[in-house]
Design an enzyme around this catalytic site. Sequence first.
Site, PDB file in Angstrom:
ATOM      1  N   SER A   1       0.871  -1.181   0.000  1.00  0.00           N
ATOM      2  CA  SER A   1       0.000   0.000   0.000  1.00  0.00           C
ATOM      3  C   SER A   1       0.905   1.226   0.000  1.00  0.00           C
ATOM      4  CB  SER A   1      -1.024  -0.041   1.134  1.00  0.00           C
ATOM      5  OG  SER A   1      -0.454   0.209   2.391  1.00  0.00           O
TER       6      SER A   1
ATOM      7  N   HIS B   1      -3.384  -1.472  -2.315  1.00  0.00           N
ATOM      8  CA  HIS B   1      -4.487  -0.647  -1.809  1.00  0.00           C
ATOM      9  C   HIS B   1      -4.592   0.600  -2.672  1.00  0.00           C
ATOM     10  CE1 HIS B   1      -4.088  -2.578   2.417  1.00  0.00           C
ATOM     11  NE2 HIS B   1      -4.685  -3.354   1.550  1.00  0.00           N
TER      12      HIS B   1
ATOM     13  N   ASP C   1      -2.698  -5.417   6.614  1.00  0.00           N
ATOM     14  CA  ASP C   1      -3.262  -6.313   5.611  1.00  0.00           C
ATOM     15  C   ASP C   1      -2.091  -7.044   4.940  1.00  0.00           C
ATOM     16  OD1 ASP C   1      -5.081  -7.546   3.946  1.00  0.00           O
ATOM     17  OD2 ASP C   1      -5.252  -5.852   2.560  1.00  0.00           O
TER      18      ASP C   1
END
Lengths: 192, 288
Positions: A16, A43, A136
């Site tokens: 991300s 992301h 994540d």
Amino acid sequence: MISRPTPYKAIVIGGSAGSFPVITKVLSSLKTPYRIPLILCLHRLKHVRSGFVEALSIKSNIKVVEPFDKQTIKPGFAYLAPANYHLSIELGNHFSLSTEEMVSYSRPSIDITFESCGFAYKQKLLGVILSGANKDGAHGIRKVKAYGGTTLVQDPMESKVATMPTAAIESHKPNHIYSSQKIIDFLNLINR
Amino acid sequence: MPEQNQGVWNTQRNRPDIRLGFDELNYIIKIIKEVADFDFSHYAASSFQRRVYRVLEIYPFKSVQELVNRLRTDAQFTAEFIEEVTVNTTELFRDPEFWQEIRDSVLPSLAQHRNIHIWHAGCSTGEEVYSMAITLAEAGLLDRVKITATDINETVIKTAARGHYPERLFKLYDNNYRIFGGKKELSDYYKIENGSIRMNPELLANVKFRHFNLVGGEVFSKFDLVLCRNVMIYFDKVLQDQVSKLFYSSLFKYGFLAVGSKESLIWCSVSHKFKTISNDNKIYQARV
């Protein structure tokens, strides 16, 4: 020299915040023909549906696409998880998409893509976690290793945002912790 | 059953360590077919596996056999299981560009008909139905339309008919509507009461909800527009092919079909029977 086929059927990469420059560098440094499909779960802003593929494509040596549901996975492509969908792999070597609940406030979720890749490709998968601002991927990469795959995490010291790689290293023992340059070298090394 | 729709799913790490390979999944599918006459065999395996894990996580079963025993003996649980396994996440004005395309490219054509028939196939908790009704109202077409909204899940149909959504979602919905470029404020179509958005029930004046299973479903009426967005992604290619045939047969001449932005009809056998109206928004029109 005898060239042996690569042991990998796919490479899945998650990241991300701070991962974009690494990804673009990877895509512009891969030696073609690159025979292993790349699956990218990054992301991204939910409402910015277009533009990301184009931005990644500018310097990429391989074609970057957002897969459609049930699209077949082929070598020579980097597949980017579309905004606002989870991306999984089905047996039979194709993708499937889902609008299931967000995981760790994310859709696409790196955990979902990694776990699904792990289940489908087992030891023939390389999982890579890059710079990122949340956790994540930590669960997903642990599952990749549990299914027999190889795991690689960007060195948190070198990552722009260390939260994601640090969480990935805490969740399991990665096979490799590499700087972005070493990641590129490794990806080129396994493409034989 | 815990509230699930739109929820943030954070329990994944607490998953029980139960093996759910194809043997186990096929076993569960076989039992569901026996006890509930419901066929999951052509659902996409990856999401089906995740949904079953989710059930194992919510009801702390210790093994697949324990789950199967419950399915065999508890019809109420089986109904809940089927609801939990089918995915119901949706939004008001999800993909605002899609709704712009409906407004600008599809409704002008439908406006030429005296009566407009629309089918929401897999309407889930109703957000698409309300989005459609608002778009129609703003085009001045709401009183000429008959909307049929169907789903396999009776519980989500009740939610759809009630039109109450968690207040925390209103920012997302307002933002979607603003990007869509609606004529008013989204809040003109709902009021907020007791922490929930309550849609204006007048939007449903011409909407009929009914239970319908796309798996094995047959033509029950003809429509000018069928919307089925992000429903077939939970099916495998075989079932997608079957359901897209059903949609084609359910359309009037030159009727429209809308699927999700990342779905494609390319590999369906009816694909040549459709002309693409918008490739970005996946709106198709039936050729004659």
